[in-house]
Motif scaffolding. Structure first.
Motif, PDB file in Angstrom:
ATOM      1  N   SER A 104       7.891   7.176  -5.931  1.00 21.33           N
ATOM      2  CA  SER A 104       7.257   6.601  -7.007  1.00 21.33           C
ATOM      3  C   SER A 104       6.682   7.691  -7.993  1.00 21.33           C
ATOM      4  O   SER A 104       6.596   7.326  -9.389  1.00 21.33           O
ATOM      5  CB  SER A 104       6.502   5.127  -6.802  1.00 21.33           C
ATOM      6  N   TYR A 129      -5.156   7.082 -10.056  1.00 21.91           N
ATOM      7  CA  TYR A 129      -4.357   7.897  -9.131  1.00 21.91           C
ATOM      8  C   TYR A 129      -4.232   9.371  -9.678  1.00 21.91           C
ATOM      9  O   TYR A 129      -3.796   9.376 -10.894  1.00 21.91           O
ATOM     10  CB  TYR A 129      -3.044   7.289  -8.855  1.00 21.91           C
ATOM     11  N   TYR A 171      -1.313   1.729 -17.509  1.00 28.15           N
ATOM     12  CA  TYR A 171      -0.928   2.181 -16.025  1.00 28.15           C
ATOM     13  C   TYR A 171      -1.992   1.798 -15.006  1.00 28.15           C
ATOM     14  O   TYR A 171      -3.169   2.123 -15.319  1.00 28.15           O
ATOM     15  CB  TYR A 171      -0.784   3.800 -15.911  1.00 28.15           C
ATOM     16  N   CYS A 173      -2.654   0.640 -10.638  1.00 26.14           N
ATOM     17  CA  CYS A 173      -2.117   0.580  -9.222  1.00 26.14           C
ATOM     18  C   CYS A 173      -2.885  -0.902  -8.916  1.00 26.14           C
ATOM     19  O   CYS A 173      -4.056  -0.708  -8.394  1.00 26.14           O
ATOM     20  CB  CYS A 173      -2.548   1.366  -8.480  1.00 26.14           C
ATOM     21  N   ASN A 178      -5.375   3.433  -5.160  1.00 23.26           N
ATOM     22  CA  ASN A 178      -5.668   4.819  -4.690  1.00 23.26           C
ATOM     23  C   ASN A 178      -6.417   5.334  -6.208  1.00 23.26           C
ATOM     24  O   ASN A 178      -5.918   5.387  -7.282  1.00 23.26           O
ATOM     25  CB  ASN A 178      -4.355   5.393  -4.836  1.00 23.26           C
ATOM     26  N   THR A 236       8.219   2.030  -3.629  1.00 26.80           N
ATOM     27  CA  THR A 236       8.556   3.187  -2.741  1.00 26.80           C
ATOM     28  C   THR A 236       8.628   2.933  -1.184  1.00 26.80           C
ATOM     29  O   THR A 236       7.803   2.115  -0.850  1.00 26.80           O
ATOM     30  CB  THR A 236       7.401   4.433  -2.966  1.00 26.80           C
TER      31      THR A 236
HETATM   32  C1  PLP Z   1      -0.771   5.241  -6.488  1.00 29.91           C
HETATM   33  C2  PLP Z   1       0.275   6.135  -6.050  1.00 29.91           C
HETATM   34  N1  PLP Z   1       1.550   6.091  -6.638  1.00 29.91           N
HETATM   35  C3  PLP Z   1       2.558   6.818  -6.609  1.00 29.91           C
HETATM   36  C4  PLP Z   1       2.488   7.720  -5.288  1.00 29.91           C
HETATM   37  C5  PLP Z   1       3.561   8.521  -5.040  1.00 29.91           C
HETATM   38  O1  PLP Z   1       4.361   8.132  -3.826  1.00 29.91           O
HETATM   39  P1  PLP Z   1       5.951   8.451  -3.582  1.00 29.91           P
HETATM   40  O2  PLP Z   1       5.878   9.187  -2.151  1.00 29.91           O
HETATM   41  O3  PLP Z   1       6.670   7.467  -3.642  1.00 29.91           O
HETATM   42  O4  PLP Z   1       6.251   9.456  -4.687  1.00 29.91           O
HETATM   43  C6  PLP Z   1       1.222   7.785  -4.437  1.00 29.91           C
HETATM   44  C7  PLP Z   1       1.336   8.340  -3.216  1.00 29.91           C
HETATM   45  O5  PLP Z   1       0.285   8.763  -2.494  1.00 29.91           O
HETATM   46  C8  PLP Z   1       0.209   6.789  -4.897  1.00 29.91           C
HETATM   47  O6  PLP Z   1      -1.054   6.772  -4.098  1.00 29.91           O
END
Ligand code: PLP
Length: 404
Positions: A104, A129, A171, A173, A178, A236
């Motif tokens: 992702s 993030y 954007y 999460c 995170n 992901t």
């Molecule tokens: C909020 C968030 N987005 C994206 C990612 C990236 O993950 P990927 O391994 O799928 O690239 C992470 C990985 O820790 C994440 O915490």
């Protein structure tokens, strides 16, 4: 040979800071260090034998196609699997909505590439993030943020912010964020969709963690609430299977998919065909639901162990227990600063992530992020005891001299 040529770097690389988390992973290479730092899944839970069998089967039965170039959007049967999986989450999806990515992280970059000109505004939650901030910085966009609390992004702050900064993307999460571990409440999800719709702003819903829910009730995904194709959702397999597979996806309106595919062709053509074929083979013979149930049980127990250790060692701190995901976000007692704590924790053979790198705008040094997925319960307890010792050493330097 003198290889000291000083390259003149592109403007876009000037503002981009190294990810604190990646830098910290270096410290964690030392065997005596307990790492509560990176967002690493537990390697003992990777279904290694089943993955090995899937790769072997694909190579034995369909090696020619599995090793050939593939289509940019991704292997058809894998996209079908993802579409039907998203259907179980209440999201209307099909192969036309899906582009398979190499994780992702790449999804964030591709969306930024196709939607954001240099100088455009993207709105995030604060903190957010850190590697998304790296992407936005590389694309020279301006990041502005609204605050967050225990229910996630403070979406009611958005209208006033959007009036000041016409934005091109929001954007966030929403599930087990995170770094904070918080989840956006169902009411705020509905409100966010209303606001985005009123302002015609796409939302990038980054979802690596929602399947790792070990208690409570899941609110609906933003993409399930969206009726206008404004939500772009990233998924992901990194945290629910194995990050080394490097397989994720973008679910987006079919009108955006061809543009994303064009942007993708300019960087790496497509995700590894072999990995994609192996994943489809894996799902033919692997009980994924049972695997997810196991992850939830193990991570839930580790999360509880961290809470118990924090309550025992640091009873004066406010602890917000996440209902899933990988992280606790800890507010430090004054006057302890996150970077001083990081240095002291390393002296105590412990790695944690200082929180300031996750903030947009003014750095806030009052927090650290703790990961509970990577270590077993006994190691988590020892790690939290070291953390408490490091905090005490900073509050009262005489503590530092005491034997541990
Ligand atoms: C909020 C968030 N987005 C994206 C990612 C990236 O993950 P990927 O391994 O799928 O690239 C992470 C990985 O820790 C994440 O915490």
């Amino acid at each position: 040979m003198n290889e000291s040529h000083e390259f003149r770097l592109a403007q876009r690389m000037r503002g981009i800071a190294p990810s604190a988390v990646r830098e910290i992973l270096r410290v964690t290479q030392r065997p005596e260090v307990i790492s509560l730092a990176g967002g690493l899944p537990a390697p003992e839970l990777f279904p290694v034998a089943a993955i090995a069998e899937a790769f072997a089967r694909v190579l034995a039965t369909d090696g020619g196609r599995a090793l050939q170039y593939g289509v940019t959007e991704g292997h058809g049967p894998l996209r079908e699997w993802i579409a039907s999986y998203l259907g179980t989450r209440g999201i209307h999806s099909s192969v036309e909505h899906l582009l398979v990515t190499s994780g992702s992280q790449q999804g964030i970059d591709l969306v930024a590439r196709v939607l954001l000109d240099p100088g455009a505004v993207v709105v995030t939650e604060n903190p957010t993030y850190v590697a998304a901030l790296q992407v936005f910085s590389a694309h020279q966009v301006k990041v502005v943020a609204v605050g967050s609390d225990d229910e996630g992004m403070c979406v009611d702050e958005l209208p006033a912010l959007l009036a000041r900064h016409p934005a091109r993307l929001i954007y966030l999460c929403p599930d087990f964020q995170n770094p904070k571990g918080t989840t956006l409440s169902a009411a705020r999800r509905r409100r966010l969709i209303e606001i985005a719709s009123a302002h015609r702003i796409p939302i990038l819903e980054d979802d690596p963690y929602s399947e790792l829910r070990f208690r409570g009730v899941a609110p609906p995904p933003l993409a399930a609430l969206d009726e206008e194709g404004l939500v772009i959702r990233l998924g992901t397999f990194s945290k629910i299977l194995a990050p080394g597979m490097r397989i994720g996806w973008i679910h987006a309106s079919p009108s955006l998919l061809p543009v994303l595919a064009l942007a993708r062709q300019a960087c790496d053509l497509h995700t590894s065909t072999l990995s994609q074929h192996a994943l489809v083979a894996l799902f033919q013979q692997f009980d994924f639901a049972a695997h997810l149930a196991r992850l939830r049980a193990v991570y839930g127990a580790r999360c509880d162990a961290m809470r118990a250790a924090l309550e025992h060692e640091l009873p004066e701190l406010r602890i917000v227990q996440p209902e899933g995901g990988l992280f606790y976000w800890l507010e430090l007692p004054a006057p302890v600063r996150d970077d001083d704590l990081f240095a002291e924790a390393v002296r105590q053979n412990l790695a944690v992530v200082p929180g300031h790198g996750f903030f947009v705008g003014a750095e806030d040094h009052r927090f650290v992020r703790l990961n509970f997925s990577r270590q077993d319960e006994a190691t988590i307890s020892v790690g939290v005891a070291r953390l408490a010792r490091a905090i005490r050493a900073l509050r009262d330097p005489r503590e530092a001299a005491l034997p541990g």
